[in-house]
Design an enzyme around this catalytic site. Structure first.
Site, PDB file in Angstrom:
ATOM      1  N   SER A 153      -5.851  60.670  23.264  1.00  0.00           N
ATOM      2  CA  SER A 153      -6.534  59.419  23.685  1.00  0.00           C
ATOM      3  C   SER A 153      -7.496  58.895  22.707  1.00  0.00           C
ATOM      4  CB  SER A 153      -6.874  59.628  25.197  1.00  0.00           C
ATOM      5  OG  SER A 153      -5.925  59.393  26.057  1.00  0.00           O
ATOM      6  N   LYS A 156      -7.209  55.750  21.214  1.00  0.00           N
ATOM      7  CA  LYS A 156      -7.801  54.424  21.842  1.00  0.00           C
ATOM      8  C   LYS A 156      -8.938  53.817  21.138  1.00  0.00           C
ATOM      9  CE  LYS A 156      -5.515  55.280  26.200  1.00  0.00           C
ATOM     10  NZ  LYS A 156      -5.451  56.965  26.244  1.00  0.00           N
ATOM     11  N   SER A 213      -9.724  55.878  30.149  1.00  0.00           N
ATOM     12  CA  SER A 213      -8.735  55.874  28.982  1.00  0.00           C
ATOM     13  C   SER A 213      -7.288  55.545  29.615  1.00  0.00           C
ATOM     14  CB  SER A 213      -8.592  57.576  28.801  1.00  0.00           C
ATOM     15  OG  SER A 213      -7.811  57.696  27.799  1.00  0.00           O
TER      16      SER A 213
END
Length: 375
Positions: A153, A156, A213
């Site tokens: 993640s 991102k 997230s």
């Protein structure tokens, strides 16, 4: 009487003779004048017709000649204008005033690591770690940092950076679709909790992508910006190329789902975070500790979300303050995180770590690195 009578007739004869001659002369003059006028008019008409004809020929010649000349001239002018525009754009980019937060950053996205120290601190359990001085562009400390990892993640960070560079109206809305919620659910992703048909602001999507997230926010943001998830991923890879990272980094999705072709090095992730911190909007999102989304029909009170890395590290001793952060997890790279910190002396640093066995361990590893190497 007879003679007088004769003289009278003689006088009448003589008197009549003279007027006829005058009339004839006048008639001749009239005819000559009329002929002259007709000739003059005919001459003028002829000249006029000739002039018009020449004018048409000249126009036709010009019309025939102009396209060839004009096309060459236009092409040259367009080329010059394009060159000037490119130069002006480059000059603007070069002279663009940086915010005070990042004005001291080393330009570019390359680092030198000749004097980097090996991290041997037993408190740092993460298998991979990297600390960079952003102001000098030097690696301060490292631990198996050249390894290619799945960024999970942390991906991102790039998602928000690319979006921040293309959005104009943060209050614009996007409707969450079932495909988006199904994508997050089927891939077992973290989510904000948006519902199908919920109209969410672009601002909410940005914060929702980073703080919890949220894959639902990330994919929605991608579709809003590019029209589709796939098109947005292309934009992400174009950004990697722009940063000079495409030789060692490549992404296949915007949320960090594991894929063999979704990878980068720790240095790549550090440079992605550096670029994000240099963007005012992306930095604002990455530095938020908590945020409440806009009220909607589905969530009248909004949804309160938090960046747990920042919340958990804010009371730890790091010889400075951690300003921005994003965590991640996939089995292939364990718990990982990328963070940006300002030291007590005003220096700027980025730390990236991977392959810790818990999210708390990841945080403590970065605390130990900052505490030891920040001055």
């Amino acid at each position: 009487m007879g003679n007088r009578h004769y003289r009278n007739y003689d006088n009448l004869y003589v008197g009549r003779k003279k007027p006829r001659r005058r009339r004839r002369r006048k008639q001749g003059l009239y005819i000559a004048a009329a002929v002259s006028i007709v000739l003059v008019i005919a001459l003028m008409i002829g000249l006029l017709i000739k002039g018009i004809s020449r004018g048409k020929e000249s126009k036709e010649e010009v019309a025939l000649a102009e396209p060839v000349i004009s096309e060459e001239v236009v092409q040259e002018e367009e080329t010059k204008e394009e060159e000037v525009t490119e130069e002006e754009t480059e000059e603007k980019e070069e002279t663009k005033e940086l915010s005070p937060e990042v004005a001291s950053f080393n330009p570019g996205y390359e680092v030198s690591g000749g004097n980097a120290k090996e991290i041997v601190n037993e408190e740092v359990i993460s298998e991979n770690a990297l600390l960079i001085d952003v102001d000098s562009g030097e690696v301060i400390a490292k631990k198996a940092s050249d390894t290619t990892i799945s960024p999970a993640s942390m991906t991102k960070i790039l998602t928000v950076l690319v979006a921040a560079e293309h959005v104009d109206n943060l209050d614009d809305t996007f409707t969450i679709t079932r495909d988006i919620t199904d994508y997050a659910y089927s891939n077992d992703c973290s989510i904000v909790g948006f519902e199908v048909d919920e109209q969410v602001t672009v601002r909410d999507l940005l914060y929702g992508t980073i703080l919890p997230s949220g894959a639902d926010a990330g994919v929605a943001l991608a579709e809003y910006v590019a029209g589709s998830h796939e098109a947005f991923v292309e934009m992400m890879n174009e950004k990697l190329s722009e940063l000079g990272l495409s030789d060692t980094a490549h992404f296949t999705n915007c949320v960090g789902i594991y894929d063999e072709d979704h990878y980068c090095t720790l240095t790549d992730m550090a440079m992605i975070l550096k670029a994000a911190v240099e963007n005012d909007l992306a930095r604002e999102v990455l530095s938020a500790h908590s945020y409440t989304t806009t009220a909607t029909e589905q969530h009248p009170d909004g949804i309160t979300i938090s960046n747990w890395f920042l919340r958990r590290i804010e009371d730890k001793e790091t010889n400075g303050e951690v300003m921005c952060a994003k965590t991640g997890f996939v089995n292939q790279s364990g718990c990982c995180a990328a963070s940006y910190s300002v030291s007590k002396s005003g220096g700027h640093y980025i730390c990236v770590s991977a392959n810790a066995w818990s999210s708390w361990r990841c945080i403590y590893d970065q605390v130990a690195i900052y505490e030891q190497y920040l001055s």
